[in-house]
Design a protein around this motif. Structure first.
Motif, mmCIF file in Angstrom:
data_model
loop_
_atom_site.group_PDB
_atom_site.id
_atom_site.type_symbol
_atom_site.label_atom_id
_atom_site.label_comp_id
_atom_site.label_asym_id
_atom_site.label_seq_id
_atom_site.Cartn_x
_atom_site.Cartn_y
_atom_site.Cartn_z
ATOM 1 N N UNK A 135 5.800 -1.017 7.456
ATOM 2 C CA UNK A 135 5.533 -2.453 7.613
ATOM 3 C C UNK A 135 6.814 -3.232 7.882
ATOM 4 N N UNK A 136 7.883 -2.856 7.195
ATOM 5 C CA UNK A 136 9.162 -3.547 7.419
ATOM 6 C C UNK A 136 9.674 -3.274 8.830
ATOM 7 N N UNK A 137 9.505 -2.023 9.285
ATOM 8 C CA UNK A 137 9.960 -1.671 10.629
ATOM 9 C C UNK A 137 9.196 -2.450 11.690
ATOM 10 N N UNK A 138 7.895 -2.701 11.433
ATOM 11 C CA UNK A 138 7.072 -3.457 12.371
ATOM 12 C C UNK A 138 7.177 -4.971 12.181
ATOM 13 N N UNK A 139 8.125 -5.365 11.319
ATOM 14 C CA UNK A 139 8.394 -6.792 11.054
ATOM 15 C C UNK A 139 7.192 -7.496 10.436
ATOM 16 N N UNK A 140 6.352 -6.743 9.740
ATOM 17 C CA UNK A 140 5.221 -7.348 9.037
ATOM 18 C C UNK A 140 5.668 -7.928 7.703
ATOM 19 N N UNK A 141 6.738 -7.387 7.139
ATOM 20 C CA UNK A 141 7.314 -7.941 5.916
ATOM 21 C C UNK A 141 8.821 -8.017 6.104
ATOM 22 N N UNK A 142 9.460 -8.902 5.336
ATOM 23 C CA UNK A 142 10.909 -9.057 5.442
ATOM 24 C C UNK A 142 11.616 -8.035 4.554
ATOM 25 N N UNK A 143 12.920 -7.988 4.675
ATOM 26 C CA UNK A 143 13.716 -7.076 3.854
ATOM 27 C C UNK A 143 13.575 -7.409 2.372
ATOM 28 N N UNK A 144 13.599 -8.692 2.044
ATOM 29 C CA UNK A 144 13.459 -9.094 0.649
ATOM 30 C C UNK A 144 12.078 -8.752 0.112
ATOM 31 N N UNK A 145 11.041 -8.985 0.918
ATOM 32 C CA UNK A 145 9.687 -8.623 0.483
ATOM 33 C C UNK A 145 9.572 -7.113 0.278
ATOM 34 N N UNK A 146 10.220 -6.347 1.150
ATOM 35 C CA UNK A 146 10.184 -4.886 1.023
ATOM 36 C C UNK A 146 10.807 -4.456 -0.307
ATOM 37 N N UNK A 147 11.983 -5.002 -0.622
ATOM 38 C CA UNK A 147 12.660 -4.623 -1.872
ATOM 39 C C UNK A 147 11.822 -5.010 -3.085
ATOM 40 N N UNK A 148 11.218 -6.182 -3.038
ATOM 41 C CA UNK A 148 10.404 -6.641 -4.154
ATOM 42 C C UNK A 148 9.175 -5.751 -4.348
#
Length: 232
Positions: A135-148
């Motif tokens: 999802x992060x790679x497809x820009x569906x979520x941001x880096x911060x959302x990914x870490x959270x």
């Protein structure tokens, strides 16, 4: 730009001698350097400070006396041995465990070794975090959302589902700094959120000695107690 100047002496004489002076003009080179410096200053970007990710302590309340205890079902102890060898055992050792030659298992670093073992033990969290990575790679979520979301998954499998492995790393005096870096890399790849570096205990040294026959894992007192020849 180079320029040659010549002085003609002995005007009207037979032996006419010419004296030449070489002069190099560096002005165009200085201008070019200034243009290059200006170009790189405008086009380059400064490095932004980065830091290693740190798993902060959970805000969940922990019962008194249970702060540092590891669940036996999820505990994995990894022993970093000599010559890039790696050993591990599951659960918490009991008195009879030290007499069991199969209690201490061996493995290797990298793909197909301890990495696969860690991933299999942490399969649920590994697959969920893998999907988050897509999802992060497809820009569906941001880096911060990914870490959270990664922290939420790791906390859930550890505290609610109680299926996440808890790894204790115990380096020996015969292991190397690279061994420590490699095992931390394997834990990170497997997305294991809970691990600690722990001091080697007497039982661990005895397990390594019984498994490998290498008396260098033992202390001097342990060698005397076991009747092992002292190492000079």
């Amino acid at each position: 730009m180079a320029e040659v100047q010549s002085n003609d002496h002995g005007e009207g004489g037979k032996n006419k001698q010419k004296k030449q002076t070489l002069r190099v003009d560096f002005t165009p080179m200085v201008d070019m350097n200034m243009l290059l410096i200006t170009f790189f200053m405008l086009c380059s970007s400064l490095l932004t400070p980065s830091s290693l990710p740190i798993n902060m302590p959970s805000k969940d309340k922990v019962q008194e006396g249970q702060e540092n205890k590891v669940r036996e079902s999820s505990a994995i102890t990894v022993l970093l041995a000599a010559d890039d060898e790696i050993y591990y055992y599951e659960g918490l050792p009991k008195e009879e465990s030290y007499a069991d030659p199969e209690f201490l298992k061996t493995n290797t670093y990298g793909d197909g070794g301890i990495r696969d073992y860690f991933i299999n033990r942490n399969r649920v969290a590994f697959e969920e975090i893998k999907q988050l990575g897509i999802q992060k790679k497809n820009l569906e979520i941001t880096e911060e959302e990914f870490k959270e979301k990664v922290r939420e998954v790791q906390n859930r499998v550890l505290r609610e589902d109680k299926i996440a492995p808890e790894v204790m790393i115990k380096p020996t005096d015969l292991s190397t700094y690279r061994n420590m870096v490699d095992i931390l890399d394997e834990i990170t790849i497997a997305n294991i959120g809970t691990y600690a570096i722990v001091e080697l205990e007497a039982g661990d040294r005895r397990l390594l000695y019984d498994k490998t026959g290498n008396a260098e894992y033992l202390t001097e007192e342990e060698r005397v107690e076991l009747g092992v020849e002292t190492i000079n």
